[in-house]
Write a protein that holds these residues in place. Structure first.
Motif, short mmCIF file in Angstrom:
data_model
loop_
_atom_site.label_atom_id
_atom_site.label_comp_id
_atom_site.label_asym_id
_atom_site.label_seq_id
_atom_site.Cartn_x
_atom_site.Cartn_y
_atom_site.Cartn_z
N GLY A 1 45.26 63.57 28.42
CA GLY A 1 45.67 62.10 27.66
C GLY A 1 45.23 60.95 27.87
O GLY A 1 43.67 60.83 28.11
N ARG A 2 44.66 60.65 26.80
CA ARG A 2 43.49 59.37 25.78
C ARG A 2 43.85 58.18 26.70
O ARG A 2 45.17 57.15 26.24
N PRO A 3 42.87 57.28 27.12
CA PRO A 3 43.16 56.20 28.52
C PRO A 3 42.85 55.41 26.82
O PRO A 3 41.61 55.34 26.23
N TYR A 4 42.85 54.27 26.66
CA TYR A 4 42.55 52.47 25.55
C TYR A 4 42.54 51.84 26.83
O TYR A 4 43.27 51.67 28.02
N TYR A 5 41.75 50.90 26.45
CA TYR A 5 41.15 50.08 28.34
C TYR A 5 40.36 48.73 27.16
O TYR A 5 39.84 48.39 26.14
N LEU A 6 40.72 47.99 27.86
CA LEU A 6 40.76 46.24 27.59
C LEU A 6 40.14 45.67 28.68
O LEU A 6 41.10 45.68 30.04
N ARG A 7 39.55 44.34 28.54
CA ARG A 7 39.02 43.83 30.01
C ARG A 7 38.99 42.37 28.94
O ARG A 7 38.59 42.22 28.16
N LYS A 8 39.51 41.55 29.47
CA LYS A 8 39.59 39.84 29.30
C LYS A 8 39.26 39.58 30.26
O LYS A 8 40.20 39.12 31.67
N ASP A 9 38.78 38.21 30.33
CA ASP A 9 38.21 37.11 31.42
C ASP A 9 39.19 35.77 30.28
O ASP A 9 39.44 35.18 29.91
N LEU A 10 39.86 35.65 31.27
CA LEU A 10 40.63 34.34 31.97
C LEU A 10 40.22 33.64 32.20
O LEU A 10 39.98 33.44 34.07
N PRO A 11 40.05 32.34 31.95
CA PRO A 11 39.67 31.00 32.66
C PRO A 11 40.29 30.34 33.67
O PRO A 11 42.35 30.43 33.34
N LEU A 12 40.37 30.50 34.87
CA LEU A 12 41.02 29.81 36.00
C LEU A 12 39.92 28.22 36.39
O LEU A 12 39.01 28.92 36.43
N ALA A 13 40.79 27.76 37.56
CA ALA A 13 40.07 26.33 38.02
C ALA A 13 39.98 27.28 39.28
O ALA A 13 40.98 28.12 39.41
N PRO A 14 39.13 26.63 39.75
CA PRO A 14 38.47 27.23 41.50
C PRO A 14 40.21 27.45 41.90
O PRO A 14 40.09 28.54 43.13
N GLU A 15 40.70 26.38 42.30
CA GLU A 15 42.55 27.00 43.16
C GLU A 15 42.96 27.77 42.67
O GLU A 15 43.62 28.34 43.33
N ALA A 16 43.40 28.34 41.45
CA ALA A 16 43.87 29.15 40.79
C ALA A 16 43.01 30.28 41.40
O ALA A 16 43.77 31.51 41.83
N LYS A 17 41.70 30.79 41.24
CA LYS A 17 41.27 31.66 41.77
C LYS A 17 41.19 32.34 43.04
O LYS A 17 41.22 33.93 43.35
N ALA A 18 41.34 30.77 43.85
CA ALA A 18 41.94 31.37 45.39
C ALA A 18 43.25 31.92 45.33
O ALA A 18 43.37 32.62 46.21
N LYS A 19 44.05 31.31 44.50
CA LYS A 19 45.52 31.90 44.71
C LYS A 19 45.09 33.64 44.22
O LYS A 19 46.41 34.03 45.46
N LEU A 20 44.46 33.86 43.07
CA LEU A 20 44.94 35.06 42.61
C LEU A 20 44.30 35.77 43.59
O LEU A 20 45.04 36.93 43.63
N SER A 21 43.39 35.62 44.48
CA SER A 21 42.78 36.07 45.63
C SER A 21 43.40 36.45 46.52
O SER A 21 43.96 37.69 47.63
N ARG A 22 45.33 35.56 46.94
CA ARG A 22 45.84 35.51 47.93
C ARG A 22 47.42 36.00 47.78
O ARG A 22 47.91 36.00 48.35
N LEU A 23 47.43 36.67 46.13
CA LEU A 23 48.73 36.76 46.30
C LEU A 23 49.18 38.24 46.51
O LEU A 23 48.76 38.64 47.19
N THR A 24 50.49 37.93 46.29
CA THR A 24 51.51 39.21 47.28
C THR A 24 51.73 40.33 47.37
O THR A 24 52.40 39.72 45.85
N PRO A 25 52.51 40.85 46.38
CA PRO A 25 52.92 41.97 45.78
C PRO A 25 54.60 41.10 45.62
O PRO A 25 54.60 41.27 43.71
N GLU A 26 55.53 40.31 46.31
CA GLU A 26 56.70 39.75 45.88
C GLU A 26 56.29 38.60 45.07
O GLU A 26 57.03 37.73 44.41
N ALA A 27 55.00 38.18 45.04
CA ALA A 27 54.96 36.93 43.86
C ALA A 27 54.47 37.37 42.53
O ALA A 27 55.24 36.75 41.38
N VAL A 28 55.34 39.13 42.24
CA VAL A 28 55.51 39.48 41.31
C VAL A 28 57.12 40.61 40.74
O VAL A 28 57.91 40.88 41.94
#
Length: 174
Positions: A71-98
């Motif tokens: 199967g042919r994969p299609y791929y992208l990467r995007k950088d999303l600007p985040l404040a340091p506090e949001a970066k820290a929150k992203l690194s601590r997310l749990t599956p329940e956040a979704v």
């Protein structure tokens, strides 16, 4: 991301190759000892030359063979600007956040914040469907989240996956 996730396998000899996003690569020598370069591209160029010599095809032809078979994969990467506090929150997310049950029209099969193989924290989030996935993790050097997306249903679906991923990350961090 990176070498720390495959060093053990290289040293133990049960992995023969490992690569990472910033172009670093490690291989096992014939005697089983690992060899690594420092992101200079020489090792990958040598691998391409060996593939061409052994298989009689250029790397892009071998890639096409794999895409045809798997199967042919299609791929992208995007950088999303985040404040340091949001970066820290992203690194601590749990599956329940979704809370979403679908991603780009497909049921979500898995929401991961730990690697399935060894239970190590991903430092972010990975969401998987039957034909696509995305991962979001904070950059270690910039005030951005790196959002990776892949689809096996085409470029239009990939765009849907990326848009849904960005919206899902925004909601999870709100």
């Amino acid at each position: 991301m990176g070498f720390k996730y495959f060093v053990e396998g290289l040293l133990a000899g049960w992995l023969g190759f490992g690569g990472e996003e910033s172009a670093g690569a490690s291989f096992l020598r014939f005697d089983g000892r690992p060899f690594s370069t420092d992101k200079d591209g020489i090792l990958m160029g040598l691998l391409a030359a060996e593939l061409m010599a052994k298989r009689g095809k250029a790397p892009d032809e071998l890639y096409e063979d794999l895409a045809e078979a798997l199967g042919r994969p299609y791929y992208l990467r995007k950088d999303l600007p985040l404040a340091p506090e949001a970066k820290a929150k992203l690194s601590r997310l749990t599956p329940e956040a979704v809370r979403e049950k679908e991603l780009a029209g497909e049921p979500i099969l898995a929401v991961l914040t730990r690697a399935p193989g060894n239970g190590e924290p991903l430092g972010g989030l990975k969401v998987v469907t039957e034909n696509a996935w995305f991962a979001a993790r904070p950059s270690g050097t910039e005030d951005v989240a790196k959002v990776y997306a892949e689809s096996f249903k085409g470029e239009a679906h990939l765009q849907e996956v990326l848009e849904a991923a960005l919206a899902l990350v925004a909601r999870a961090l709100a």
